[in-house]
Design an enzyme around this catalytic site. Structure first.
Site, PDB file in Angstrom:
ATOM      1  N   GLU A   1     -29.938 -12.013   8.397  1.00  0.00           N
ATOM      2  CA  GLU A   1     -30.240 -12.836   7.226  1.00  0.00           C
ATOM      3  C   GLU A   1     -29.274 -14.002   7.148  1.00  0.00           C
ATOM      4  O   GLU A   1     -29.626 -15.105   6.756  1.00  0.00           O
ATOM      5  CB  GLU A   1     -30.158 -12.028   5.934  1.00  0.00           C
TER       6      GLU A   1
ATOM      7  N   ASP B   1     -48.291  -0.418  -3.555  1.00  0.00           N
ATOM      8  CA  ASP B   1     -47.853   0.775  -2.843  1.00  0.00           C
ATOM      9  C   ASP B   1     -48.287   0.725  -1.382  1.00  0.00           C
ATOM     10  O   ASP B   1     -49.000  -0.193  -0.951  1.00  0.00           O
ATOM     11  CB  ASP B   1     -48.371   2.036  -3.535  1.00  0.00           C
TER      12      ASP B   1
ATOM     13  N   ASP C   1     -51.944  -2.449  -5.437  1.00  0.00           N
ATOM     14  CA  ASP C   1     -51.726  -1.144  -6.069  1.00  0.00           C
ATOM     15  C   ASP C   1     -52.998  -0.307  -5.974  1.00  0.00           C
ATOM     16  O   ASP C   1     -54.099  -0.820  -6.184  1.00  0.00           O
ATOM     17  CB  ASP C   1     -51.334  -1.361  -7.532  1.00  0.00           C
TER      18      ASP C   1
ATOM     19  N   ASP D   1     -30.157  -7.295   5.915  1.00  0.00           N
ATOM     20  CA  ASP D   1     -29.889  -7.974   4.647  1.00  0.00           C
ATOM     21  C   ASP D   1     -28.397  -8.033   4.339  1.00  0.00           C
ATOM     22  O   ASP D   1     -27.713  -7.005   4.378  1.00  0.00           O
ATOM     23  CB  ASP D   1     -30.613  -7.248   3.505  1.00  0.00           C
TER      24      ASP D   1
ATOM     25  N   ASP E   1     -36.801  -3.977   6.422  1.00  0.00           N
ATOM     26  CA  ASP E   1     -35.626  -4.555   5.785  1.00  0.00           C
ATOM     27  C   ASP E   1     -34.572  -3.455   5.665  1.00  0.00           C
ATOM     28  O   ASP E   1     -34.859  -2.378   5.145  1.00  0.00           O
ATOM     29  CB  ASP E   1     -36.000  -5.060   4.384  1.00  0.00           C
TER      30      ASP E   1
ATOM     31  N   ASP F   1     -50.655   2.221 -11.463  1.00  0.00           N
ATOM     32  CA  ASP F   1     -49.393   2.140 -12.209  1.00  0.00           C
ATOM     33  C   ASP F   1     -48.852   0.716 -12.271  1.00  0.00           C
ATOM     34  O   ASP F   1     -47.785   0.485 -12.845  1.00  0.00           O
ATOM     35  CB  ASP F   1     -48.347   3.085 -11.611  1.00  0.00           C
TER      36      ASP F   1
ATOM     37  N   HIS G   1     -39.169 -13.833  -0.608  1.00  0.00           N
ATOM     38  CA  HIS G   1     -39.079 -13.180  -1.919  1.00  0.00           C
ATOM     39  C   HIS G   1     -37.899 -13.671  -2.752  1.00  0.00           C
ATOM     40  O   HIS G   1     -37.800 -13.320  -3.933  1.00  0.00           O
ATOM     41  CB  HIS G   1     -38.962 -11.668  -1.720  1.00  0.00           C
ATOM     42  N   ASP G   2     -36.999 -14.456  -2.149  1.00  0.00           N
ATOM     43  CA  ASP G   2     -35.850 -14.991  -2.875  1.00  0.00           C
ATOM     44  C   ASP G   2     -35.996 -16.475  -3.184  1.00  0.00           C
ATOM     45  O   ASP G   2     -35.042 -17.105  -3.641  1.00  0.00           O
ATOM     46  CB  ASP G   2     -34.569 -14.810  -2.049  1.00  0.00           C
TER      47      ASP G   2
END
Length: 577
Positions: A283, A58, A50, A229, A127, A54, A350-351
């Site tokens: 995927e 990013d 970041d 995806d 993605d 925040d 990420h899953d």
């Protein structure tokens, strides 16, 4: 974007097993492609870096770390969704495919990121989520405004006067119907995932052309491919037959790979993919290896690579299912892909929970050794390796104690449903400590300053408390660190095409502790030995090693193989004559 019950039933692909009786391949006989030789590094942008305080990573944060990414030796970055989104499912609910989510920055930031990557020889894979959109997308706003709206047929609807639609189960809410009632037009719309993710109607040619235009928009900007995806669900059986009891055990059979999916992919290839030199990754694409091959057989002109799941969704920890079963997965699917198609190799994303927490050993004694062993595995198997950010330093599961710490729509919905039914929420939370996909989404651990250097604000998700010990800055200074071992392993694959295209043969098949295999190409042979346990063990190859040279050893103290013993989590990559 899915986990557990969904991904267990996605495409189950693995690497290539060619029996010793087969003729050894040569590079001249192979279809060499950049995406076969590439190494892919996955970035979950929200958790990477970041720059505006925040708490959310990013695009400028990624730009600030491009030199670090380049130093890893990787060739391509797979970037999770950065499109405009209300964030019901962390960006997998897209409200504008041609705009950047404000949390991540602007399109100008994206252009600078792409330029910076290409200047460093790094390709960018985006993605793309086109099985569904956000309910805040303009298409859906129009579609739900009236039954006569031109966008109505961009989605699946069921008029209420026909009664309740045939039951469809929603992945992100295990007790809910995937048909959501919408009072404005007295109709139900379909959402296989969150109710804020209505499924797109791919039977509509106007919708398909809209998607192709979106693809062209990004490809003309210069990106290098797409990871598709949930696309195996795009084609539905719109006669909506009743589902049998226990359908959840084979979700693809009843939910995915509908009657026109291959037609859509072939049309997509003709209209878009064939006009660019890109990587296209499925995927998921079927429930058997034979079905899966149909999606990535280049002669069929659909996609060029598949992303497998059986090897990561086999259980909570490798100790639960055993190495023999794990080896069998690769060997079984490998036979199907020995001559055609191409595969991905990965252990986390990420899953998924963290690689070392599921397939290795996260205890202080063995975390480094097992992390290095798993890295060796990924980069010595046949297929394109995908490596998830943070695994290069051995990041571990965070293991949240409270539901308040979870952001994930899947975990939170399941917890709420269980609580409403009076279920055992404590047992559920205990299970999530090992399996939740939130474990893989905690912020990158850059250094030992506050919040691991991810942000000057409050991170969107808690940082793992072990960041003081496990961080990039510390490992940069240690030549024997997991990070520097990762770099050596990447280079080993780059310098040895046998590890990219070579024939794969499983050795010592029944060994419950050791994964051993041979890679062969152009007269070169490389033996890989991996101990998946925390104990000393032995192996029996029935193979004459002759002259041999250890190319890589995670203990870094062996140059020649002299016996059939392996130390805890030891990995050896050996050139043999």
């Amino acid at each position: 974007m899915k986990k557990s019950i969904v991904t267990m039933t996605f495409i189950f692909l693995a690497t290539n097993l060619i029996t010793s009786q087969k003729v050894e391949p040569t590079t001249e006989a192979l279809q060499k492609k950049w995406w076969k030789e590439a190494t892919v590094y996955q970035i979950y942008p929200r958790s990477f870096k970041d720059t505006d305080g925040d708490g959310v990573g990013d695009l400028k944060g990624i730009i600030s770390k491009l030199d670090y990414i380049k130093s890893l030796g990787i060739d391509a970055v797979w970037l999770n969704p950065i499109y405009e989104s209300p964030n019901d499912d962390n960006g997998y609910d897209i409200s504008n495919y041609r705009a950047i989510m404000k949390d991540f920055g602007t399109m100008e930031d994206f252009d600078l990121l792409l330029k910076g990557m290409h200047e460093r020889g790094i390709k960018l894979i985006m993605d793309l989520v086109v099985n569904h959109s956000s309910d805040e997308h303009e298409w859906f706003k129009q579609a739900r405004s009236s039954r006569d709206n031109p966008y109505r047929n961009y989605y699946h609807w069921w008029p209420a006067e026909k009664g309740k639609p045939p039951y469809r189960w929603s992945f992100f809410d295990v007790n809910s119907d995937a048909w959501k009632y919408d009072a404005q037009t007295n109709s139900y719309y379909l959402h296989y995932f969150s109710q804020k993710q209505p499924d797109l109607n791919w039977e509509n040619p106007n919708l398909r052309e809209e998607v192709y235009e979106i693809m062209r928009f990004w490809l003309d900007k210069g990106i290098d491919g797409f990871r598709m995806d949930a696309f195996q669900f795009a084609s539905k059986d719109t006669t909506w037959p009743d589902l049998p009891k226990g359908f959840e055990k084979n979700i693809i059979k009843y939910y995915g790979v509908g009657p026109h999916l291959h037609d859509y992919l072939q049309e997509m290839n003709k209209e878009v993919f064939s006009k660019y030199d890109i990587m296209t990754v499925a995927e998921g694409a079927g429930s058997t290896p034979e079905d899966a091959l149909l999606f990535v057989d280049l002669d069929r002109k659909e996609l060029n690579m598949a992303y497998h799941f059986e090897s990561v969704d086999i259980g909570k920890h490798i100790s639960d299912f055993g190495l023999e079963k794990y080896k069998a997965i690769f060997s079984r699917y490998d036979e199907t892909f020995k001559d055609k198609g191409w595969l991905s190799i990965f252990l986390a994303n990420h899953d998924q929970p963290r690689m070392v927490s599921k397939f290795g050993n996260e205890t202080p004694e063995f975390r480094e050794l097992s992390s290095k062993m798993l890295t060796t595995f990924i980069y010595t198997m046949r297929g394109t390796p995908y490596y998830y950010m943070g695994d290069e330093i051995g990041m571990t599961n965070i293991r949240f104690d409270s539901i308040a710490d979870y952001n994930d729509v899947d975990t939170r919905n399941k917890y709420t449903n269980l609580k409403n039914k009076g279920g055992d929420t404590l047992a559920f939370l205990e299970e999530q400590k090992q399996v939740s996909r939130e474990n893989g989404r905690t912020p990158m651990q850059w250094d030992n300053t506050e919040n691991s250097g991810i942000t000057t604000g409050t991170p969107w998700l808690k940082v793992n408390p072990n960041y003081d010990e496990i961080n990039i800055k510390k490992q940069e200074q240690d030549p024997e660190s997991i990070l520097n071992y990762f770099r050596k392993t990447v280079q080993l694959r780059k310098n040895n095409l046998v590890l990219v295209y070579g024939k794969y043969s499983l050795l010592d098949k029944e060994n419950p502790d050791v994964f051993a295999y041979l890679r062969e190409l152009d007269g070169k042979r490389v033996l890989v030995l991996l101990n998946f346990t925390d104990k000393n063990t032995s192996y029996n190859l029935n193979l004459k090693l002759g002259k041999n040279e250890v190319l890589l050893n995670n203990y870094n103290d062996t140059t020649k193989v002299k016996n059939n013993k392996l130390r805890p989590y030891e990995s050896l990559v050996i050139a043999i004559e």
